[in-house]
Design a protein around this motif. Structure first.
Motif, PDB file in Angstrom:
ATOM      1  N   ARG A  80      35.411  50.168  45.107  1.00  0.00           N
ATOM      2  CA  ARG A  80      36.422  50.865  44.544  1.00  0.00           C
ATOM      3  C   ARG A  80      37.423  51.562  45.315  1.00  0.00           C
ATOM      4  O   ARG A  80      38.569  51.664  45.208  1.00  0.00           O
ATOM      5  CB  ARG A  80      35.856  51.448  43.171  1.00  0.00           C
ATOM      6  CG  ARG A  80      35.637  50.559  42.171  1.00  0.00           C
ATOM      7  CD  ARG A  80      35.079  51.442  41.044  1.00  0.00           C
ATOM      8  NE  ARG A  80      34.105  52.013  41.177  1.00  0.00           N
ATOM      9  CZ  ARG A  80      32.612  51.555  40.877  1.00  0.00           C
ATOM     10  NH1 ARG A  80      32.498  50.363  40.467  1.00  0.00           N
ATOM     11  NH2 ARG A  80      31.476  52.359  40.906  1.00  0.00           N
ATOM     12  N   GLN A  81      36.996  52.675  46.282  1.00  0.00           N
ATOM     13  CA  GLN A  81      37.435  53.300  47.145  1.00  0.00           C
ATOM     14  C   GLN A  81      38.518  52.545  47.916  1.00  0.00           C
ATOM     15  O   GLN A  81      39.479  53.006  48.259  1.00  0.00           O
ATOM     16  CB  GLN A  81      36.542  54.183  47.960  1.00  0.00           C
ATOM     17  CG  GLN A  81      37.083  55.448  48.495  1.00  0.00           C
ATOM     18  CD  GLN A  81      36.072  56.163  49.198  1.00  0.00           C
ATOM     19  OE1 GLN A  81      34.755  55.821  49.293  1.00  0.00           O
ATOM     20  NE2 GLN A  81      36.534  57.343  49.851  1.00  0.00           N
ATOM     21  N   LEU A  82      38.024  51.292  48.482  1.00  0.00           N
ATOM     22  CA  LEU A  82      38.864  50.534  49.193  1.00  0.00           C
ATOM     23  C   LEU A  82      39.811  49.597  48.491  1.00  0.00           C
ATOM     24  O   LEU A  82      40.703  48.942  49.063  1.00  0.00           O
ATOM     25  CB  LEU A  82      37.995  49.430  49.872  1.00  0.00           C
ATOM     26  CG  LEU A  82      37.104  50.403  51.034  1.00  0.00           C
ATOM     27  CD1 LEU A  82      36.038  49.069  51.698  1.00  0.00           C
ATOM     28  CD2 LEU A  82      37.915  50.876  52.068  1.00  0.00           C
ATOM     29  N   GLY A  83      39.833  49.915  46.862  1.00  0.00           N
ATOM     30  CA  GLY A  83      40.859  49.230  46.123  1.00  0.00           C
ATOM     31  C   GLY A  83      40.349  47.701  45.567  1.00  0.00           C
ATOM     32  O   GLY A  83      41.245  47.589  45.042  1.00  0.00           O
ATOM     33  N   PHE A  84      39.083  47.553  45.856  1.00  0.00           N
ATOM     34  CA  PHE A  84      38.809  46.318  45.405  1.00  0.00           C
ATOM     35  C   PHE A  84      37.780  46.557  43.785  1.00  0.00           C
ATOM     36  O   PHE A  84      37.619  47.623  43.351  1.00  0.00           O
ATOM     37  CB  PHE A  84      37.573  45.845  46.212  1.00  0.00           C
ATOM     38  CG  PHE A  84      38.095  45.252  47.581  1.00  0.00           C
ATOM     39  CD1 PHE A  84      38.660  44.121  47.696  1.00  0.00           C
ATOM     40  CD2 PHE A  84      38.336  45.947  48.417  1.00  0.00           C
ATOM     41  CE1 PHE A  84      39.214  43.512  48.885  1.00  0.00           C
ATOM     42  CE2 PHE A  84      38.483  45.667  49.719  1.00  0.00           C
ATOM     43  CZ  PHE A  84      39.072  44.242  49.935  1.00  0.00           C
ATOM     44  N   ALA A  85      37.697  45.202  43.219  1.00  0.00           N
ATOM     45  CA  ALA A  85      37.055  45.558  41.941  1.00  0.00           C
ATOM     46  C   ALA A  85      35.748  44.709  42.088  1.00  0.00           C
ATOM     47  O   ALA A  85      35.287  43.639  42.349  1.00  0.00           O
ATOM     48  CB  ALA A  85      37.794  44.570  40.697  1.00  0.00           C
ATOM     49  N   PRO A  86      34.600  45.687  42.301  1.00  0.00           N
ATOM     50  CA  PRO A  86      33.299  45.022  42.466  1.00  0.00           C
ATOM     51  C   PRO A  86      32.777  44.201  41.167  1.00  0.00           C
ATOM     52  O   PRO A  86      32.829  44.598  39.971  1.00  0.00           O
ATOM     53  CB  PRO A  86      32.458  46.196  42.931  1.00  0.00           C
ATOM     54  CG  PRO A  86      33.154  47.353  42.149  1.00  0.00           C
ATOM     55  CD  PRO A  86      34.436  47.306  42.172  1.00  0.00           C
ATOM     56  N   VAL A  87      32.074  43.425  41.429  1.00  0.00           N
ATOM     57  CA  VAL A  87      31.427  42.532  40.465  1.00  0.00           C
ATOM     58  C   VAL A  87      30.042  42.342  41.141  1.00  0.00           C
ATOM     59  O   VAL A  87      29.660  41.577  42.041  1.00  0.00           O
ATOM     60  CB  VAL A  87      32.076  41.069  40.084  1.00  0.00           C
ATOM     61  CG1 VAL A  87      31.273  40.288  39.195  1.00  0.00           C
ATOM     62  CG2 VAL A  87      33.502  41.272  39.471  1.00  0.00           C
ATOM     63  N   LYS A  88      29.003  42.709  40.151  1.00  0.00           N
ATOM     64  CA  LYS A  88      27.692  42.740  40.604  1.00  0.00           C
ATOM     65  C   LYS A  88      27.169  41.234  39.995  1.00  0.00           C
ATOM     66  O   LYS A  88      27.242  41.014  38.997  1.00  0.00           O
ATOM     67  CB  LYS A  88      26.763  43.638  40.012  1.00  0.00           C
ATOM     68  CG  LYS A  88      27.051  45.091  40.238  1.00  0.00           C
ATOM     69  CD  LYS A  88      26.142  46.305  39.537  1.00  0.00           C
ATOM     70  CE  LYS A  88      26.724  47.491  40.331  1.00  0.00           C
ATOM     71  NZ  LYS A  88      25.927  48.720  39.504  1.00  0.00           N
ATOM     72  N   LEU A  89      26.601  40.571  40.958  1.00  0.00           N
ATOM     73  CA  LEU A  89      26.158  39.172  40.893  1.00  0.00           C
ATOM     74  C   LEU A  89      24.547  38.982  40.596  1.00  0.00           C
ATOM     75  O   LEU A  89      23.967  37.874  40.072  1.00  0.00           O
ATOM     76  CB  LEU A  89      26.385  38.125  41.643  1.00  0.00           C
ATOM     77  CG  LEU A  89      27.794  37.985  42.031  1.00  0.00           C
ATOM     78  CD1 LEU A  89      28.103  37.018  43.170  1.00  0.00           C
ATOM     79  CD2 LEU A  89      28.494  37.357  40.637  1.00  0.00           C
ATOM     80  N   GLY A  90      23.834  40.280  40.716  1.00  0.00           N
ATOM     81  CA  GLY A  90      22.188  40.193  40.509  1.00  0.00           C
ATOM     82  C   GLY A  90      21.617  40.060  41.915  1.00  0.00           C
ATOM     83  O   GLY A  90      22.188  40.538  42.788  1.00  0.00           O
ATOM     84  N   LYS A  91      20.504  39.529  41.921  1.00  0.00           N
ATOM     85  CA  LYS A  91      19.647  39.537  43.277  1.00  0.00           C
ATOM     86  C   LYS A  91      20.231  38.810  44.202  1.00  0.00           C
ATOM     87  O   LYS A  91      20.964  37.881  43.674  1.00  0.00           O
ATOM     88  CB  LYS A  91      18.100  39.382  42.721  1.00  0.00           C
ATOM     89  CG  LYS A  91      17.602  40.468  41.835  1.00  0.00           C
ATOM     90  CD  LYS A  91      16.065  40.376  41.652  1.00  0.00           C
ATOM     91  CE  LYS A  91      15.461  41.672  41.048  1.00  0.00           C
ATOM     92  NZ  LYS A  91      14.116  41.634  41.084  1.00  0.00           N
ATOM     93  N   LEU A  92      19.529  38.718  45.512  1.00  0.00           N
ATOM     94  CA  LEU A  92      20.033  38.123  46.221  1.00  0.00           C
ATOM     95  C   LEU A  92      19.693  36.455  46.368  1.00  0.00           C
ATOM     96  O   LEU A  92      20.626  35.639  46.668  1.00  0.00           O
ATOM     97  CB  LEU A  92      19.514  38.474  47.874  1.00  0.00           C
ATOM     98  CG  LEU A  92      19.816  39.835  48.188  1.00  0.00           C
ATOM     99  CD1 LEU A  92      18.930  40.026  49.350  1.00  0.00           C
ATOM    100  CD2 LEU A  92      21.407  39.825  48.640  1.00  0.00           C
TER     101      LEU A  92
END
Length: 198
Positions: free
Chosen positions: A160-172
């Motif tokens: 977010r600080q870099l300007g992106f919108a993070p989306v969590k996908l879950g575990k690896l």
């Protein structure tokens, strides 16, 4: 919190541009000497500083932007990764048989014992990653995956600080599979340039 990018090829430089755009200090290092990297680093911006690998590994958060086959070499540079956050921005087309049948990030994470390990910033091509993520009234999406829920929060904050919108996908090995290359086929979310209105 301080940051380092290990690897200064196309992806490493694209990420350095993202840090420079937001005036966030970041160390960059690679197998080349810091003196060799310094002109490129300075050209990106004053907050991007080339240092030795040893110095770069003193950072709290380390982004792996090396070719996948070099990750073990980086991992061996520290005896213990406890307390470090490692962001895996690598991709691999190695057959699963060469990685004990595991997805590339699950396999690579084993080399960084004790680290908070998060897959992120790997699904966009370098040219896209290097451009301003604030586009058309939205923010370019970056996907995050980790086996440690607590590890994703600071990486999401950095995104977010870099300007992106993070989306969590879950575990690896679950959501993370969507952004992994396997069997010489790219994961379904690789190269997807998605935006999220905020």
């Amino acid at each position: 919190m301080n940051y380092a990018i290990i690897g200064f090829g196309k992806i490493g430089q694209a990420l350095a541009h993202a840090f420079a755009r937001r005036n966030i200090d970041v160390t960059v290092a690679s197998r080349r000497s810091s003196e060799a990297l310094a002109p490129q680093a300075r050209a990106i911006g004053p907050t991007v500083v080339a240092r030795s690998l040893r110095e770069a590994l003193e950072a709290d958060t380390i982004i792996l932007a090396v070719p996948f086959e070099q990750h073990r070499e980086v991992a061996k540079a520290l005896p213990d990764w406890k307390g470090k956050t490692v962001i895996d921005a690598m991709n691999s087309l190695a057959p699963l048989e060469e990685m004990d049948g595991l997805l590339s990030s699950v396999y690579a994470a084993k080399a960084f014992s004790g680290a908070n390990y998060v897959k992120a910033f790997n699904h966009l091509i370098a040219a896209t990653l290097a451009t301003d993520p604030v586009v058309e009234g939205g923010h370019r999406v970056v996907f995050l995956s980790s086996d440690d829920e607590d590890a994703t929060a600071p990486v999401a904050a950095l995104a977010r600080q870099l300007g992106f919108a993070p989306v969590k996908l879950g575990k690896l090995d679950e959501g993370g599979a969507l952004v992994h290359a396997r069997g010489r086929v790219w994961g379904p979310l690789i190269f997807q340039d998605l935006f999220r209105k905020e």
